[in-house]
Structures are given as structure tokens and as C-alpha cells.
Design an enzyme around this catalytic site. Structure first.
Site, PDB file in Angstrom:
ATOM      1  N   GLN A   9       0.825  -1.200   0.000  1.00 39.85           N
ATOM      2  CA  GLN A   9       0.000   0.000   0.000  1.00 39.85           C
ATOM      3  C   GLN A   9       0.862   1.254   0.000  1.00 39.85           C
ATOM      4  OE1 GLN A   9      -3.385  -0.615   2.371  1.00 39.85           O
ATOM      5  NE2 GLN A   9      -4.156   1.450   2.215  1.00 39.85           N
ATOM      6  N   SER A  94       3.657  -6.502   2.640  1.00 36.91           N
ATOM      7  CA  SER A  94       2.324  -6.412   3.237  1.00 36.91           C
ATOM      8  C   SER A  94       1.281  -7.037   2.307  1.00 36.91           C
ATOM      9  CB  SER A  94       1.996  -4.960   3.601  1.00 36.91           C
ATOM     10  OG  SER A  94       0.833  -4.879   4.378  1.00 36.91           O
ATOM     11  N   LEU A  95       0.339  -6.239   1.745  1.00 35.10           N
ATOM     12  CA  LEU A  95      -0.658  -6.834   0.852  1.00 35.10           C
ATOM     13  C   LEU A  95       0.004  -7.517  -0.343  1.00 35.10           C
ATOM     14  CD1 LEU A  95      -1.547  -5.407  -2.142  1.00 35.10           C
ATOM     15  CD2 LEU A  95      -1.828  -3.478  -0.606  1.00 35.10           C
ATOM     16  N   ARG A 119      -9.795  -7.682   3.555  1.00 30.95           N
ATOM     17  CA  ARG A 119      -8.672  -7.288   4.412  1.00 30.95           C
ATOM     18  C   ARG A 119      -8.659  -5.775   4.581  1.00 30.95           C
ATOM     19  NH1 ARG A 119      -3.092  -6.008   3.522  1.00 30.95           N
ATOM     20  NH2 ARG A 119      -1.627  -6.950   5.023  1.00 30.95           N
ATOM     21  N   HIS A 203      -0.486  -3.118  10.918  1.00 33.08           N
ATOM     22  CA  HIS A 203       0.623  -3.946  11.412  1.00 33.08           C
ATOM     23  C   HIS A 203       1.017  -3.634  12.854  1.00 33.08           C
ATOM     24  CE1 HIS A 203       1.078  -5.828   7.543  1.00 33.08           C
ATOM     25  NE2 HIS A 203       1.158  -4.647   6.972  1.00 33.08           N
ATOM     26  N   GLN A 252       0.271 -11.758   9.966  1.00 33.84           N
ATOM     27  CA  GLN A 252       0.764 -10.587   9.254  1.00 33.84           C
ATOM     28  C   GLN A 252      -0.060  -9.332   9.535  1.00 33.84           C
ATOM     29  OE1 GLN A 252      -0.423  -9.359   5.533  1.00 33.84           O
ATOM     30  NE2 GLN A 252       1.503  -9.788   4.482  1.00 33.84           N
TER      31      GLN A 252
END
Length: 312
Positions: A9, A94-95, A119, A203, A252
Site C-alpha cells: 500500500q 504487506s498486501l 482485508r 501492522h 501478518q
């Protein structure tokens, strides 16, 4: 050895994917498939905006993934470069870990789009707007960042969210704690603290409600066999076990993105060439982590043509 890596992101921007779609039927079909899966004209938001709509977490996450997978499919179909033949492993920021899983066949494109939409929604809804925040620390190593986070917490959540490269660490937590962290950077020998324009504290432990929702979603749509090993964010280690990866994807949501360590682990395993598809964010990070690593970022048809020649 070569790793294919996928951005997270913040890499979204209005117009993303438009050049690919204008020049490739494969790219257009990829964006249409994501639109159909989500029952949403996401590709229109990607192409035309408005920026505020694209930046919404629930749109940005599937959009970044769709753009990267379209880039991969064009590379494979139109330039004859197969990820599984040319690559030895994958990773994502991440994503981007979901994108990497889609790239190696663990999720279908439609499944990946739906999981990332959920998500994004779950992460946005986990903490009321205004209660959480994030900041980037420039000129901070992990040790300095950890000391600052402890000092700024004062009983609230202030945790390391991203260990991106030797000069950039990101903190996440309660808004007041992040404000304190930014104010205290000079006391901890850190060059700058920059509040990030995000809508939720990603996170960190405040994201536990989102992790619970993803655990449920991933039990209904578990990852399948991986065609190549994946270096997971929360362990900075390789896995090719779908069951293990399912658990790591849940961790995660609240866990640290150990990107610097992941790159070093891939380098230690013999990776010399990193190929970033769908963004130009991870390549520069990789260069700061290891100046001897070769990194290529590709987002346009011209980039892909050059990459195909480079890979041979």
C-alpha cells in the site's frame, strides 16, 4: 537466482495500469476479471480516480494487486517470460504477499481480489478513525526505533510496523503515542519522523479484530500449493507449505513487515536479481538494503520489454 517481488500500500496512483490496458488485451482482461469478482468498477477508479476513492484501503489493496498481476500476465503472455521458469522465489510487501501468492498459484485472481477487499475493510474498521496513526522514521535503524517506540508508548500501543530498509522504519499505534514518537525523534538520534497519511494503524496489535476476520476468511479460502517458495513478511523466511502460510497471513495483520530481513535472507539464499512488478517502490529499498543486489522495477510495456531482454 532471481526473486519476483510485489509492492504494498502506498504504491497506488490514479492512472495505474492504464498504459498496460491500452496496449494489452491480457491486461484489460485481468482488470475486468477483478471488476467482476468484486462487482465493482475498480479499474475505472484506478484509471480516472478520484484519488480519494482509490486511496481508500479497501480499494487500494485489490487495485495494487490487480495492477501487479496484470503486469505479470503481460510479461508472461506477450514477452514470453514465465515466472516459474525465470524465478526461484517470490515475496511481497504487506498486501503484496497476497499478490505473490496469486502469482505462484496459491490463490486465484478472483480469490485474491476478494480477500484483499475484505482485508482492507477489516483493517479500516478495526480502529475508529482518528484513534490510530503511523509515522515513518528516517535515519533510524531497528534498535533506535525500538527504543523510541518504548519511550513514546506511555501505556499505549506504539510498535514497529515495517522494517523497510536500513534508513527507514515505520511505527504504528495509538495516535497520541505516534505524536509523541515524532516529537521525540531527535532525542533518540533519529533524523526525522514523518506522520503518514493513512486511515488506520496497520501492522500493530490494534489490528487484532482484523486478524480475527482474516482468520475466518482464510479458513474458508485457504491457500493452495505454491509453485515457488515465498518469503513471508512475519518470519523473513521461505515457506512452500500452504497450511503454514495460511497462519502467517493471519499473523501478518498485526505483525511486523520484516522487509529488510526478508531481502537479506533471499540474498543469503543466493538471490542476485530482484524483479519488482507493478511498482517502483521496492527496487530502491532493495538497493539501500544491499547495494550489490540487482533490482529491476517494471510497470510499463517499455519496462517489460527491457526486462524480457535482460532475463533473456
Amino acid at each position: 537466482m532471481r526473486a519476483f517481488v510485489f509492492p504494498g500500500q502506498g504504491s497506488q496512483k490514479v492512472g495505474m495500469g492504464a498504459e498496460l490496458a491500452d496496449n494489452s488485451a491480457i491486461a484489460r482482461a485481468t482488470f475486468e476479471e477483478v471488476d467482476d469478482a468484486l462487482s465493482q468498477n475498480l479499474s475505472t477508479i484506478m484509471r480516472d480516480g478520484p484519488e480519494g476513492e482509490l486511496t481508500l484501503t479497501e480499494n487500494a489493496q485489490p487495485a495494487i494487486m490487480a495492477n501487479a498481476i496484470a503486469t505479470l500476465r503481460v510479461l508472461e503472455s506477450e514477452f514470453g517470460v514465465s515466472l516459474t521458469d525465470a524465478g526461484d522465489c517470490v515475496a511481497g510487501h504487506s498486501l503484496g504477499e497476497y499478490t505473490a501468492l496469486c502469482a505462484v498459484g496459491a490463490f486465484s485472481l478472483a480469490e485474491t481480489a476478494l480477500l484483499l477487499k475484505l482485508r482492507g475493510q477489516a483493517m479500516q474498521e478495526a480502529v475508529p478513525v482518528g484513534e490510530g496513526a503511523m509515522c515513518a522514521l528516517l535515519g533510524a535503524d531497528l534498535e533506535k526505533a525500538e527504543e523510541l517506540a518504548r519511550a513514546a508508548a506511555e501505556g499505549q500501543v506504539c510498535e514497529i510496523a515495517n522494517d523497510n530498509d536500513p534508513s527507514q522504519v515505520v511505527l504504528s499505534g495509538h495516535a497520541a503515542a505516534i505524536e509523541r514518537a515524532v516529537a521525540l525523534v531527535k532525542d533518540h538520534g533519529i533524523k526525522r519522523g514523518i506522520p503518514l497519511p493513512v486511515s488506520a494503524p496497520f501492522h500493530c496489535s490494534l489490528m487484532q479484530p482484523a486478524a480475527d476476520r482474516m482468520a475466518e476468511a482464510l479458513s474458508d479460502t485457504p491457500p493452495q500449493e505454491l509453485a515457488l517458495p515465498l518469503y513471508a513478511n512475519v518470519t523473513a523466511a521461505a515457506t512452500d507449505d500452504p497450511r503454514e502460510e495460511q497462519d502467517l497471513l493471519v499473523q501478518q495483520v498485526t505483525g511486523r513487515v520484516r522487509w529488510r530481513e526478508s531481502v537479506l535472507a533471499m540474498r543469503a539464499a543466493g538471490v542476485e536479481h530482484f524483479v519488482e512488478l507493478g511498482g517502483k517502490v521496492l527496487g530502491p529499498m532493495i538497493g539501500r538494503i544491499d547495494k550489490d543486489a540487482q533490482a529491476t522495477s517494471a510497470i510499463t510495456m517499455e519496462d517489460l520489454e527491457a526486462l524480457a531482454k535482460e532475463i533473456g
